[in-house]
Design a protein around this motif. Structure first.
Motif, PDB file in Angstrom:
ATOM      1  N   ASP A 105      79.179  -2.172  -5.479  1.00  0.00           N
ATOM      2  CA  ASP A 105      79.871  -2.566  -4.386  1.00  0.00           C
ATOM      3  C   ASP A 105      80.605  -3.796  -4.922  1.00  0.00           C
ATOM      4  O   ASP A 105      80.022  -4.768  -5.527  1.00  0.00           O
ATOM      5  N   THR A 164      75.286  -0.260  -0.395  1.00  0.00           N
ATOM      6  CA  THR A 164      74.683   0.876  -1.003  1.00  0.00           C
ATOM      7  C   THR A 164      73.399   0.400  -1.451  1.00  0.00           C
ATOM      8  O   THR A 164      72.504   1.391  -1.590  1.00  0.00           O
ATOM      9  N   ARG A 168      76.358   5.142   3.153  1.00  0.00           N
ATOM     10  CA  ARG A 168      76.397   3.527   3.270  1.00  0.00           C
ATOM     11  C   ARG A 168      77.568   3.047   4.100  1.00  0.00           C
ATOM     12  O   ARG A 168      77.484   1.861   4.339  1.00  0.00           O
TER      13      ARG A 168
END
Length: 219
Positions: free
Chosen positions: A8, A96, A112
């Protein structure tokens, strides 16, 4: 240039997503640091296959979604993190991370992208809304705590955050003052020296008159 994120990245995307970025940003930053990889057709197909498999575990009806929501709202997930004295994380907790923990610990699969949260960068207690199905939203409680320690009280967390904000303001003020001092020094250094020929005429004449006595004063 299309790349697949390996983790991420705040304001860019979540792990496994295909994003379009500037070629220079990808080659000079994302790819060398292992934050992303080139989105080849084979890799994109593999990601789509994984997404399909994960979707099989998600709620398919409103009743399933409500049952999952009931389970989620009884939970409180704890994330042990490395943090500084004011509560700032050496790292972050992302959507995540939360989705993975739900699956690993509770075998609850949620997309997510449906977690309504920003990247968490401070210790504290958080409530994260999760959109499970049409008109079905669950609220997940998580605690982000220093590794091996109890999470401070809300008052202590607020005081630590205020202290950090004051420190940041002081550092900004000091940096601004230093910039002003450096600017003043540069201006002084660049001031040209005044040569004799640049002096005002009356000042030069006064110097000459003082150095040479008039003829009628000589014996």
């Amino acid at each position: 240039m299309e790349v697949v994120l390996n983790q991420d990245i705040d304001k860019l995307g979540l792990r496994g997503e295909v994003v379009n970025v500037a070629r220079g940003y990808a080659r000079n930053f994302l790819l060398p640091r292992g934050l992303a990889q080139v989105a080849t057709p084979a890799l994109v197909r593999e990601l789509e296959k994984r997404d399909t498999q994960r979707a099989r575990h998600e709620a398919k009806s409103i009743d399933e979604a409500r049952a999952i929501a009931d389970r989620i709202e009884k939970l409180q997930l704890r994330f042990d993190v490395n943090a500084g004295p004011t509560g700032s994380l050496f790292g972050s907790v992302t959507a995540t991370n939360v989705a993975d923990r739900l699956w690993d610990d509770e075998k609850i699969r949620v997309d997510r992208r449906k977690l309504e949260m920003d990247t968490i960068k401070r210790i504290g207690r958080y409530t994260i809304p999760i959109d499970l199905f049409t008109d079905v939203t669950a609220e997940l409680k998580i605690a982000v705590a220093p590794e091996g320690q109890e999470l401070p009280s809300e008052e202590e967390l607020a005081a630590a955050q205020a202290s950090e904000a004051e420190q940041e303001q002081a550092e900004l003020a000091a940096a601004a003052a230093q910039d002003v001092e450096l600017s003043d020094e540069v201006e002084l250094d660049e001031t040209p020296a005044m040569h004799a020929e640049e002096r005002p005429a009356d000042e030069f004449d006064l110097v000459v008159d003082a150095a040479e006595p008039e003829a009628d004063e000589q014996p």
